[in-house]
Design a protein around this motif. Sequence first.
Motif, PDB file in Angstrom:
ATOM      1  N   PHE A 198      36.892  62.665 -32.328  1.00  0.00           N
ATOM      2  CA  PHE A 198      35.978  61.513 -32.341  1.00  0.00           C
ATOM      3  C   PHE A 198      35.386  61.267 -30.952  1.00  0.00           C
ATOM      4  CE2 PHE A 198      35.608  56.976 -31.271  1.00  0.00           C
ATOM      5  CZ  PHE A 198      34.507  56.643 -32.056  1.00  0.00           C
ATOM      6  N   ILE A 199      36.226  61.342 -29.922  1.00  0.00           N
ATOM      7  CA  ILE A 199      35.763  61.084 -28.555  1.00  0.00           C
ATOM      8  C   ILE A 199      34.734  62.131 -28.121  1.00  0.00           C
ATOM      9  CG2 ILE A 199      36.487  61.043 -26.126  1.00  0.00           C
ATOM     10  CD1 ILE A 199      39.165  59.843 -27.117  1.00  0.00           C
ATOM     11  N   VAL A 200      35.049  63.409 -28.359  1.00  0.00           N
ATOM     12  CA  VAL A 200      34.158  64.494 -27.931  1.00  0.00           C
ATOM     13  C   VAL A 200      32.840  64.459 -28.700  1.00  0.00           C
ATOM     14  CG1 VAL A 200      33.865  66.998 -27.836  1.00  0.00           C
ATOM     15  CG2 VAL A 200      36.051  65.976 -27.163  1.00  0.00           C
ATOM     16  N   VAL A 201      32.916  64.354 -30.031  1.00  0.00           N
ATOM     17  CA  VAL A 201      31.698  64.329 -30.845  1.00  0.00           C
ATOM     18  C   VAL A 201      30.887  63.070 -30.535  1.00  0.00           C
ATOM     19  CG1 VAL A 201      30.784  64.186 -33.192  1.00  0.00           C
ATOM     20  CG2 VAL A 201      32.695  65.730 -32.685  1.00  0.00           C
ATOM     21  N   GLY A 202      31.565  61.941 -30.474  1.00  0.00           N
ATOM     22  CA  GLY A 202      30.874  60.679 -30.232  1.00  0.00           C
ATOM     23  C   GLY A 202      30.186  60.614 -28.878  1.00  0.00           C
ATOM     24  N   PHE A 203      30.721  61.341 -27.894  1.00  0.00           N
ATOM     25  CA  PHE A 203      30.149  61.337 -26.543  1.00  0.00           C
ATOM     26  C   PHE A 203      28.674  61.742 -26.562  1.00  0.00           C
ATOM     27  CE2 PHE A 203      29.119  63.557 -22.585  1.00  0.00           C
ATOM     28  CZ  PHE A 203      29.424  62.584 -21.649  1.00  0.00           C
TER      29      PHE A 203
END
Length: 465
Positions: A198-203
Motif C-alpha cells: 500500500f505504501i509503495v503503490v500509494g506513493f
Amino acid sequence: MSLLSKANRKTSLSRFINRDENLKRTIDTKDLIMMGVGAVIGAGIFITPGTVAATVAGPGVMISFVLATIVCTLCAMCYAEFSSAIPITGSAYTFGNIVFGEITGWIIGWGLILEYMLSVAAVSASWSSYFQSFLRGIGITIPKAISANYNPGKGTYVDLIAVVIVLFISWILMRGVKTSAKLNDIMVIVKIAIILIFIVVGFFFIKPGNWQPFLPFGVHGVFQGASLVFFAYLGFDVIASSAGEVKNPKKTMPRGIVGTLFICTILYILVSVVLTGIVPYKDLNVSDPVAYAIHYINLDKLGILISIGALAGMFTMMVNMVFSSSRLIYSIGRDGLFPKKLSKIDHKTNVPKRSIVFVTIIIAFMGGFVSLDKLVSLVNIGTLVAFTFMSIGIIPLRKRKDIKNNDGFKVPWYPVLPVISAALCIYLLTQLSLETWLTAIVWFVIGLIIYFGYGIKHSLSNNKT
C-alpha cells in the motif's frame, strides 16, 4: 500481621523466579519482535490514521504519531528496564507486586485483565465483520441469526464467526509457544508485506496539494490527535507478559520492546503520509480509510488485498492478546490470588492450558453475545494505569536491595524520564470521559472485593514466612 500490612507486603524476586520454574524458555528476539508487531499492528493501522486526520488533526496526523511515539517510547523504556531486572511472567502485574506491594500489583493486574480481554472480544467481532464482508464478495452469506451479537430485535443471536476465531486461536496456543509463534510470524510477514505494498503503490498517487493546509485544526488538533493515536500503540506491553518464557531476557526483552516500537512507528507514519497524500483529509472519516483510498485511485483489486491484510492484522493481535491474558491469569493463579488450578502447566506442551481455557470462555462469550461499543474505551484506562505505575515504579525498583546487578537495559536520565513518562500518562487519563471513569471505578471495586474476599486469604506471599 494486620490486613493492611498483608495487602502491602512485597515478595522477594527469588520467590517469584522459583514460581516460574515450570515454564520453558523458548522465545528469542525475533519471536518477541514478531509477537510485539503482531499485537500492536492490528485494525488500528487501517483505521486510526484516517479517522484522526479527518476529525482532529488533518495531514498533521503524522506529527500526532510522532508525539504519541515519544510518550510510548518513555513507557517502553520503563518496561524494558523492568523486564531486564525482573525476567518473570506477569508483566506489569508482577512488576507492581514486587516493587509496590501485593494490593497495587492486584489493581494493575485487574486493570490489565480488562484491557486484554475486552480488546480481544472487540476485535473478534470486527474480524467477523471483515470476514463476512470478504465472504459476501465471493457470493457467500452467513445466516443473519448467527452473524452478530445477541439482539433479538434485529434478528441476531450470536456472532458465530467471532466465537469460532477465538476458539481456533485458543487451540493454536494450546499446542505450545513455538507452534503459535511460527503461525504468528507468517501472519505478521503477510500483514507487513500488504502494508508495504500500500505504501509503495500509494506513493505514486500522492498529490502534495492534499497536505494543504497542513494543520487545519491548529496545533491543538495535533496534540488531541496524539492522545487518540496513542491507543493505536496499545499492545507493546504484552511482550513483558512472556518474560518467563524468553531466552536471555536481560538482552532479549529490551530488544523486543524497543524493536517493536520502532517498526510500528515507521509503519504508522508512512501510512499516514501516503493516506493523507492520496485522499483529501476531509474525506477520510470512514470505517475503512485505507481501503477507501485504494478505491479512490481506482485500484479495486488491491482493495481485496488490503482486506486480507486487515484480517491478518486483527488475527495476530488476537493471538498475542489471548497469549498475554492467559499468562496474566496464570501469574495471578501462581501467586494464589486466583485458584491455583489456573496456574497448572501442561507437561507435554509447557503451556498453562487451564488459564487459556479460562480466558477463552470469557472472550468467546463477550465477542459472540455482547455488544462492546461502550465498553471498549475501558481498555484505555487499564493500560494507562499500568503505564503510570510502571513509569514511576522505576524509582523503587532501583532501591530494591534484592534486585542487584541489572547489567541489561536501564532508563537513561533517571529519575527525570520516568517521572515525565508517568506525568504524560496521567495527562492522557484525564482526557477520558466521565462515563468511562465511572464504569472503571465499578470494575476496580469488584476487583477489590475479590481480592479482600479471596485473594488475600490464599496469597502465596502471605502464607509463607
